[in-house]
Design a protein around this motif. Structure first.
Motif, PDB file in Angstrom:
ATOM      1  N   GLU A  35       0.835  -1.204   0.000  1.00  0.00           N
ATOM      2  CA  GLU A  35       0.000   0.000   0.000  1.00  0.00           C
ATOM      3  C   GLU A  35       0.872   1.257   0.000  1.00  0.00           C
ATOM      4  OE1 GLU A  35      -3.711  -1.907   2.626  1.00  0.00           O
ATOM      5  OE2 GLU A  35      -2.389  -0.411   3.524  1.00  0.00           O
ATOM      6  N   ILE A  36       0.346   2.296  -0.649  1.00  0.00           N
ATOM      7  CA  ILE A  36       0.983   3.609  -0.647  1.00  0.00           C
ATOM      8  C   ILE A  36      -0.066   4.640  -0.239  1.00  0.00           C
ATOM      9  CG2 ILE A  36       2.172   5.380  -1.998  1.00  0.00           C
ATOM     10  CD1 ILE A  36       2.930   3.140  -3.999  1.00  0.00           C
ATOM     11  N   TYR A  37       0.233   5.387   0.813  1.00  0.00           N
ATOM     12  CA  TYR A  37      -0.586   6.538   1.184  1.00  0.00           C
ATOM     13  C   TYR A  37       0.192   7.787   0.790  1.00  0.00           C
ATOM     14  CZ  TYR A  37      -3.445   3.667   4.447  1.00  0.00           C
ATOM     15  OH  TYR A  37      -4.280   2.742   5.022  1.00  0.00           O
ATOM     16  N   ASN A  38      -0.355   8.593  -0.117  1.00  0.00           N
ATOM     17  CA  ASN A  38       0.341   9.808  -0.517  1.00  0.00           C
ATOM     18  C   ASN A  38      -0.213  11.022   0.229  1.00  0.00           C
ATOM     19  OD1 ASN A  38       1.972  11.688  -1.797  1.00  0.00           O
ATOM     20  ND2 ASN A  38       0.472  12.031  -3.408  1.00  0.00           N
ATOM     21  N   LEU A  55       2.494   6.930  -8.784  1.00  0.00           N
ATOM     22  CA  LEU A  55       1.643   6.045  -9.579  1.00  0.00           C
ATOM     23  C   LEU A  55       2.497   5.046 -10.369  1.00  0.00           C
ATOM     24  CD1 LEU A  55      -0.957   8.686 -10.772  1.00  0.00           C
ATOM     25  CD2 LEU A  55      -1.460   6.708  -9.326  1.00  0.00           C
ATOM     26  N   SER A  56       3.632   5.497 -10.847  1.00  0.00           N
ATOM     27  CA  SER A  56       4.541   4.579 -11.543  1.00  0.00           C
ATOM     28  C   SER A  56       5.067   3.511 -10.588  1.00  0.00           C
ATOM     29  CB  SER A  56       5.709   5.360 -12.155  1.00  0.00           C
ATOM     30  OG  SER A  56       5.247   6.249 -13.151  1.00  0.00           O
ATOM     31  N   LEU A  57       5.371   3.912  -9.357  1.00  0.00           N
ATOM     32  CA  LEU A  57       5.819   2.949  -8.355  1.00  0.00           C
ATOM     33  C   LEU A  57       4.707   1.950  -8.049  1.00  0.00           C
ATOM     34  CD1 LEU A  57       7.930   2.008  -6.272  1.00  0.00           C
ATOM     35  CD2 LEU A  57       6.934   3.668  -4.670  1.00  0.00           C
ATOM     36  N   ALA A  58       3.487   2.427  -7.945  1.00  0.00           N
ATOM     37  CA  ALA A  58       2.361   1.525  -7.688  1.00  0.00           C
ATOM     38  C   ALA A  58       2.175   0.544  -8.840  1.00  0.00           C
ATOM     39  CB  ALA A  58       1.082   2.325  -7.465  1.00  0.00           C
ATOM     40  N   ALA A  63       1.090  -2.187  -5.861  1.00  0.00           N
ATOM     41  CA  ALA A  63       0.531  -1.689  -4.612  1.00  0.00           C
ATOM     42  C   ALA A  63      -0.779  -0.947  -4.834  1.00  0.00           C
ATOM     43  CB  ALA A  63       1.535  -0.750  -3.937  1.00  0.00           C
ATOM     44  N   ARG A  64      -1.658  -1.036  -3.876  1.00  0.00           N
ATOM     45  CA  ARG A  64      -2.842  -0.176  -3.836  1.00  0.00           C
ATOM     46  C   ARG A  64      -2.375   1.191  -3.373  1.00  0.00           C
ATOM     47  NH1 ARG A  64      -8.328  -2.147  -0.882  1.00  0.00           N
ATOM     48  NH2 ARG A  64      -8.265  -3.470  -2.739  1.00  0.00           N
ATOM     49  N   ILE A  65      -2.897   2.267  -3.980  1.00  0.00           N
ATOM     50  CA  ILE A  65      -2.403   3.609  -3.681  1.00  0.00           C
ATOM     51  C   ILE A  65      -3.545   4.560  -3.387  1.00  0.00           C
ATOM     52  CG2 ILE A  65      -2.268   4.132  -6.168  1.00  0.00           C
ATOM     53  CD1 ILE A  65       0.130   5.986  -5.472  1.00  0.00           C
ATOM     54  N   ASP A 115      -4.956   0.095  -8.719  1.00  0.00           N
ATOM     55  CA  ASP A 115      -5.909   0.011  -7.613  1.00  0.00           C
ATOM     56  C   ASP A 115      -5.804   1.300  -6.813  1.00  0.00           C
ATOM     57  OD1 ASP A 115      -7.795  -1.068  -5.954  1.00  0.00           O
ATOM     58  OD2 ASP A 115      -6.502  -2.595  -5.072  1.00  0.00           O
ATOM     59  N   VAL A 116      -6.669   2.272  -7.122  1.00  0.00           N
ATOM     60  CA  VAL A 116      -6.515   3.621  -6.578  1.00  0.00           C
ATOM     61  C   VAL A 116      -7.650   3.979  -5.622  1.00  0.00           C
ATOM     62  CG1 VAL A 116      -5.269   4.404  -8.627  1.00  0.00           C
ATOM     63  CG2 VAL A 116      -7.747   4.727  -8.500  1.00  0.00           C
ATOM     64  N   ARG A 117      -7.329   4.868  -4.688  1.00  0.00           N
ATOM     65  CA  ARG A 117      -8.297   5.427  -3.750  1.00  0.00           C
ATOM     66  C   ARG A 117      -8.069   6.932  -3.660  1.00  0.00           C
ATOM     67  NH1 ARG A 117      -9.152   0.962  -4.657  1.00  0.00           N
ATOM     68  NH2 ARG A 117      -9.630  -0.798  -3.290  1.00  0.00           N
ATOM     69  N   ILE A 118      -9.154   7.707  -3.502  1.00  0.00           N
ATOM     70  CA  ILE A 118      -9.049   9.161  -3.391  1.00  0.00           C
ATOM     71  C   ILE A 118      -9.858   9.620  -2.186  1.00  0.00           C
ATOM     72  CG2 ILE A 118      -9.532  11.386  -4.466  1.00  0.00           C
ATOM     73  CD1 ILE A 118      -9.293   9.965  -7.198  1.00  0.00           C
TER      74      ILE A 118
END
Length: 329
Positions: A76-79, A108-111, A116-118, A173-176
């Motif tokens: 997971e990535i939390y930005n 996003l490129s890393l995800a 990873a879900r980001i 797999d994105v979340r906003i």
């Protein structure tokens, strides 16, 4: 047969900041491995100092505008990497906008590379100075593209677009999360937003500055509630933007009176003209968060302000000389 679940590996960018440090702490407490990446432009090492010797915590000092080299798994990535208060994001508006665009592209490129879900920490600022009293996710906002707040407002809108494009067309797999005003311990005394301004001014005995007539409103969410909402969104299957905030609506005058009462300060209230593009109202519609995440804030403003005052009382030198940047964001 017993099943063994691998710890999640979680990257938190902006993890030494006010919200990010609370998120790192909660993720560690829940048994995950956390990598905190922060350039320390607004983040503070003291926020993550208790975690530095934890075996499941790692700190990297880096800007997300730089290429992020990653080896091993990443779940997971939390930005959260971007200044969030007007005086801070306006110090270098080009860097702020690049953080929301080029930096987001890097993540996003890393995800995409790691699978990873980001999650993008967006903001209620995407609604600008809203023309409706209760802001829902379908509202497209009223944003000035060429004003002093545009680097942040439009930057966050661009970041949402990038997340949507990568999610829709590249399968990420994105979340906003659209975050409304958040407050609590570990805000910097120089943060520049209304809660920290009022508390610092009250504790130091200087005038409390209210812009306009003080009748403009905000909705304040305590940081622990926000972190719970971010984690619930990350764990959900919701890819649409979701408002996270407290729908309780308070005027600036009400907040100032509350701070004066709780601190026992003799500070005076003084009025100044409204800054350019300062929103007159903010109140989130959180019905989507309630329905899809089962989330709602639980900490009342009176209680949250009391906790925040105790934090600032240990940080602020009460000498009556401190100057702070003033905004109602």
């Amino acid at each position: 047969m017993a099943s063994f679940r691998r710890k999640k590996v979680v990257l938190v960018t902006g993890g030494a900041g006010f919200v990010g440090s609370h998120l790192c702490e909660r993720l560690i407490s829940d048994g995950h491995m956390v990598v905190c990446l922060d350039n320390l432009l607004t983040g503070r090492m003291q926020n993550i100092e208790p975690l530095l010797n934890h075996p499941d915590f790692r700190f990297i000092r880096q800007d997300i505008l730089e290429r992020i080299v990653w080896t091993g798994p990443l779940d997971e990535i939390y930005n959260l990497a971007c200044p969030a208060s007007p005086p801070l994001y306006q110090r270098d508006p080009i860097h702020t906008f690049r953080t929301c665009t080029e930096g987001v592209l890097n993540l996003l490129s890393l995800a995409r590379t790691t699978g990873a879900r980001i999650l993008q920490a967006s903001t209620s600022e995407v609604y600008g100075d809203p023309e409706i009293p209760l802001q829902h996710e379908g509202y497209r906002g009223c944003v000035n593209t060429v004003g002093p707040r545009a680097c942040y407002d439009e930057g966050k809108r661009a970041a949402e677009t990038l997340f949507w494009e990568f999610g829709t067309h590249q399968g990420l797999d994105v979340r906003i999360a659209r975050i409304f005003n958040t407050y609590g311990p570990r805000m910097s005394p120089e943060d520049g937003r209304v809660v920290s301004n009022f508390i610092v001014q009250a504790l130091t005995g200087v005038d409390i500055t209210i812009y306009g007539d003080g009748m403009q409103t905000r909705s304040f969410c305590y940081v622990d509630d926000l972190v719970a909402g971010l984690m619930a969104l990350m764990a959900s299957e919701t890819t649409d933007p979701v408002n996270l905030g407290n729908p309780g609506e308070f005027t600036m005058r009400h907040l100032a009176d509350m701070v004066l009462r709780q601190t026992g300060s003799a500070s005076r209230l003084v009025h100044c003209p409204l800054p350019v593009d300062d929103p007159r109202q903010r109140r989130p519609d959180i019905s989507k968060a309630a329905e899809r995440l089962g989330w709602a804030p639980t900490v009342p403003l009176e209680e949250g302000i009391a906790r925040t005052i105790r934090h600032f009382a240990g940080e602020v030198q009460v000498d009556g000389e401190r100057e702070v940047g003033l905004h109602h964001a």
